[in-house]
Design a protein around this motif. Structure first.
Motif, PDB file in Angstrom:
ATOM      1  N   PRO A  22       0.838  -1.192   0.000  1.00 21.79           N
ATOM      2  CA  PRO A  22       0.000   0.000   0.000  1.00 21.79           C
ATOM      3  C   PRO A  22       0.883   1.256   0.000  1.00 21.79           C
ATOM      4  O   PRO A  22       1.763   1.392   0.858  1.00 21.79           O
ATOM      5  CB  PRO A  22      -0.788  -0.102   1.312  1.00 21.79           C
ATOM      6  N   PRO A  23       0.681   2.174  -0.937  1.00 22.06           N
ATOM      7  CA  PRO A  23       1.497   3.393  -0.988  1.00 22.06           C
ATOM      8  C   PRO A  23       1.468   4.194   0.309  1.00 22.06           C
ATOM      9  O   PRO A  23       2.457   4.833   0.666  1.00 22.06           O
ATOM     10  CB  PRO A  23       0.885   4.195  -2.130  1.00 22.06           C
ATOM     11  N   VAL A  24       0.349   4.145   1.030  1.00 22.80           N
ATOM     12  CA  VAL A  24       0.259   4.896   2.283  1.00 22.80           C
ATOM     13  C   VAL A  24       1.300   4.411   3.288  1.00 22.80           C
ATOM     14  O   VAL A  24       1.813   5.197   4.092  1.00 22.80           O
ATOM     15  CB  VAL A  24      -1.174   4.851   2.868  1.00 22.80           C
ATOM     16  N   MET A  25       1.662   3.122   3.242  1.00 25.21           N
ATOM     17  CA  MET A  25       2.681   2.604   4.154  1.00 25.21           C
ATOM     18  C   MET A  25       4.059   3.121   3.775  1.00 25.21           C
ATOM     19  O   MET A  25       4.898   3.374   4.643  1.00 25.21           O
ATOM     20  CB  MET A  25       2.657   1.078   4.191  1.00 25.21           C
ATOM     21  N   LEU A  26       4.309   3.281   2.480  1.00 24.34           N
ATOM     22  CA  LEU A  26       5.578   3.865   2.055  1.00 24.34           C
ATOM     23  C   LEU A  26       5.675   5.303   2.537  1.00 24.34           C
ATOM     24  O   LEU A  26       6.731   5.752   2.999  1.00 24.34           O
ATOM     25  CB  LEU A  26       5.731   3.778   0.537  1.00 24.34           C
ATOM     26  N   GLU A  27       4.566   6.030   2.454  1.00 21.66           N
ATOM     27  CA  GLU A  27       4.545   7.413   2.944  1.00 21.66           C
ATOM     28  C   GLU A  27       4.820   7.454   4.442  1.00 21.66           C
ATOM     29  O   GLU A  27       5.543   8.326   4.930  1.00 21.66           O
ATOM     30  CB  GLU A  27       3.213   8.091   2.632  1.00 21.66           C
ATOM     31  N   LEU A  28       4.258   6.512   5.170  1.00 27.44           N
ATOM     32  CA  LEU A  28       4.449   6.442   6.618  1.00 27.44           C
ATOM     33  C   LEU A  28       5.927   6.255   6.960  1.00 27.44           C
ATOM     34  O   LEU A  28       6.417   6.798   7.943  1.00 27.44           O
ATOM     35  CB  LEU A  28       3.611   5.288   7.188  1.00 27.44           C
ATOM     36  N   MET A  29       6.643   5.510   6.141  1.00 21.70           N
ATOM     37  CA  MET A  29       8.036   5.166   6.421  1.00 21.70           C
ATOM     38  C   MET A  29       9.039   6.088   5.724  1.00 21.70           C
ATOM     39  O   MET A  29      10.239   5.989   5.959  1.00 21.70           O
ATOM     40  CB  MET A  29       8.286   3.716   6.029  1.00 21.70           C
ATOM     41  N   ARG A  30       8.551   6.985   4.902  1.00 25.67           N
ATOM     42  CA  ARG A  30       9.428   7.872   4.137  1.00 25.67           C
ATOM     43  C   ARG A  30      10.131   8.874   5.048  1.00 25.67           C
ATOM     44  O   ARG A  30       9.538   9.451   5.939  1.00 25.67           O
ATOM     45  CB  ARG A  30       8.623   8.623   3.081  1.00 25.67           C
ATOM     46  N   ASP A  31      11.425   9.064   4.804  1.00 17.82           N
ATOM     47  CA  ASP A  31      12.216  10.069   5.507  1.00 17.82           C
ATOM     48  C   ASP A  31      12.634  11.109   4.486  1.00 17.82           C
ATOM     49  O   ASP A  31      13.481  10.848   3.634  1.00 17.82           O
ATOM     50  CB  ASP A  31      13.434   9.410   6.151  1.00 17.82           C
ATOM     51  N   GLY A  32      11.991  12.258   4.537  1.00 18.79           N
ATOM     52  CA  GLY A  32      12.300  13.311   3.567  1.00 18.79           C
ATOM     53  C   GLY A  32      11.736  12.977   2.204  1.00 18.79           C
ATOM     54  O   GLY A  32      10.567  12.641   2.067  1.00 18.79           O
ATOM     55  N   ASP A  33      12.611  13.041   1.195  1.00 13.31           N
ATOM     56  CA  ASP A  33      12.160  12.795  -0.178  1.00 13.31           C
ATOM     57  C   ASP A  33      12.705  11.482  -0.736  1.00 13.31           C
ATOM     58  O   ASP A  33      12.935  11.353  -1.931  1.00 13.31           O
ATOM     59  CB  ASP A  33      12.542  13.969  -1.081  1.00 13.31           C
ATOM     60  N   GLU A  34      12.889  10.494   0.131  1.00 11.04           N
ATOM     61  CA  GLU A  34      13.384   9.189  -0.313  1.00 11.04           C
ATOM     62  C   GLU A  34      12.469   8.598  -1.382  1.00 11.04           C
ATOM     63  O   GLU A  34      11.247   8.621  -1.231  1.00 11.04           O
ATOM     64  CB  GLU A  34      13.401   8.184   0.841  1.00 11.04           C
ATOM     65  N   PRO A  35      13.053   8.025  -2.427  1.00  9.82           N
ATOM     66  CA  PRO A  35      12.227   7.323  -3.410  1.00  9.82           C
ATOM     67  C   PRO A  35      11.717   5.997  -2.832  1.00  9.82           C
ATOM     68  O   PRO A  35      12.315   5.426  -1.915  1.00  9.82           O
ATOM     69  CB  PRO A  35      13.182   7.096  -4.582  1.00  9.82           C
ATOM     70  N   ASP A  36      10.615   5.531  -3.379  1.00  8.34           N
ATOM     71  CA  ASP A  36      10.005   4.284  -2.910  1.00  8.34           C
ATOM     72  C   ASP A  36      11.003   3.127  -2.904  1.00  8.34           C
ATOM     73  O   ASP A  36      11.054   2.344  -1.950  1.00  8.34           O
ATOM     74  CB  ASP A  36       8.808   3.905  -3.786  1.00  8.34           C
ATOM     75  N   ALA A  37      11.801   2.996  -3.949  1.00 12.80           N
ATOM     76  CA  ALA A  37      12.747   1.879  -4.046  1.00 12.80           C
ATOM     77  C   ALA A  37      13.747   1.908  -2.894  1.00 12.80           C
ATOM     78  O   ALA A  37      14.141   0.854  -2.381  1.00 12.80           O
ATOM     79  CB  ALA A  37      13.475   1.902  -5.385  1.00 12.80           C
ATOM     80  N   GLN A  38      14.157   3.080  -2.466  1.00  8.61           N
ATOM     81  CA  GLN A  38      15.108   3.179  -1.357  1.00  8.61           C
ATOM     82  C   GLN A  38      14.455   2.740  -0.051  1.00  8.61           C
ATOM     83  O   GLN A  38      15.084   2.054   0.763  1.00  8.61           O
ATOM     84  CB  GLN A  38      15.641   4.603  -1.222  1.00  8.61           C
ATOM     85  N   ILE A  39      13.208   3.114   0.156  1.00  9.64           N
ATOM     86  CA  ILE A  39      12.487   2.694   1.361  1.00  9.64           C
ATOM     87  C   ILE A  39      12.408   1.172   1.407  1.00  9.64           C
ATOM     88  O   ILE A  39      12.685   0.545   2.429  1.00  9.64           O
ATOM     89  CB  ILE A  39      11.079   3.315   1.403  1.00  9.64           C
ATOM     90  N   ILE A  40      12.045   0.576   0.280  1.00 11.94           N
ATOM     91  CA  ILE A  40      11.917  -0.882   0.219  1.00 11.94           C
ATOM     92  C   ILE A  40      13.276  -1.540   0.434  1.00 11.94           C
ATOM     93  O   ILE A  40      13.400  -2.507   1.192  1.00 11.94           O
ATOM     94  CB  ILE A  40      11.271  -1.304  -1.110  1.00 11.94           C
ATOM     95  N   ALA A  41      14.328  -1.017  -0.187  1.00 11.93           N
ATOM     96  CA  ALA A  41      15.669  -1.581  -0.010  1.00 11.93           C
ATOM     97  C   ALA A  41      16.126  -1.467   1.443  1.00 11.93           C
ATOM     98  O   ALA A  41      16.727  -2.402   1.988  1.00 11.93           O
ATOM     99  CB  ALA A  41      16.659  -0.889  -0.950  1.00 11.93           C
ATOM    100  N   ASP A  42      15.838  -0.336   2.088  1.00 12.94           N
ATOM    101  CA  ASP A  42      16.184  -0.178   3.501  1.00 12.94           C
ATOM    102  C   ASP A  42      15.520  -1.264   4.347  1.00 12.94           C
ATOM    103  O   ASP A  42      16.146  -1.877   5.206  1.00 12.94           O
ATOM    104  CB  ASP A  42      15.730   1.191   4.023  1.00 12.94           C
ATOM    105  N   ILE A  43      14.255  -1.498   4.088  1.00  7.12           N
ATOM    106  CA  ILE A  43      13.510  -2.487   4.873  1.00  7.12           C
ATOM    107  C   ILE A  43      14.012  -3.898   4.600  1.00  7.12           C
ATOM    108  O   ILE A  43      14.113  -4.714   5.526  1.00  7.12           O
ATOM    109  CB  ILE A  43      11.994  -2.342   4.637  1.00  7.12           C
ATOM    110  N   VAL A  44      14.362  -4.185   3.369  1.00 11.45           N
ATOM    111  CA  VAL A  44      14.915  -5.506   3.041  1.00 11.45           C
ATOM    112  C   VAL A  44      16.211  -5.731   3.818  1.00 11.45           C
ATOM    113  O   VAL A  44      16.409  -6.786   4.429  1.00 11.45           O
ATOM    114  CB  VAL A  44      15.130  -5.669   1.520  1.00 11.45           C
TER     115      VAL A  44
END
Length: 94
Positions: A22-44
């Motif tokens: 869900p995109p809303v979860m990516l927004e919840l975890m976003r720090d600044g202007d991080e791209p979605d792929a970076q958020i997912i890679a961080d979590i992996v």
């Protein structure tokens, strides 16, 4: 059910798999202007580091040296990426 977006993960041999999030979860975890792929890679990386830690440091009878070495590498990659050791992030030292 919340809307989802599909992300593709590609391995070194060209194999792929997808994951819907869900995109809303990516927004919840976003720090600044991080791209979605970076958020997912961080979590992996976080998930692998935590799982490896649990298997290496909490396994009855220990693990093979190869697995310990891989865990050490994950801990180094974690610290390089996040600027904090895994032990500090977890509040848990060995």
């Amino acid at each position: 059910m919340a809307d989802t977006e599909t992300f593709t993960i590609e391995g070194p041999e060209g194999e792929t798999d997808t994951v819907e999030l869900p995109p809303v979860m990516l927004e919840l975890m976003r720090d600044g202007d991080e791209p979605d792929a970076q958020i997912i890679a961080d979590i992996v990386l976080q998930a692998f580091a935590q799982q490896a830690h649990a298997r290496v440091h909490h396994a009855e009878g220990g693990v093979a040296d190869e697995i310990e070495d891989a865990n050490d590498t994950l801990e180094e990659l974690f610290e390089d990426r996040f600027g904090i050791s895994l032990s500090e992030a977890m509040g848990h030292q060995h």
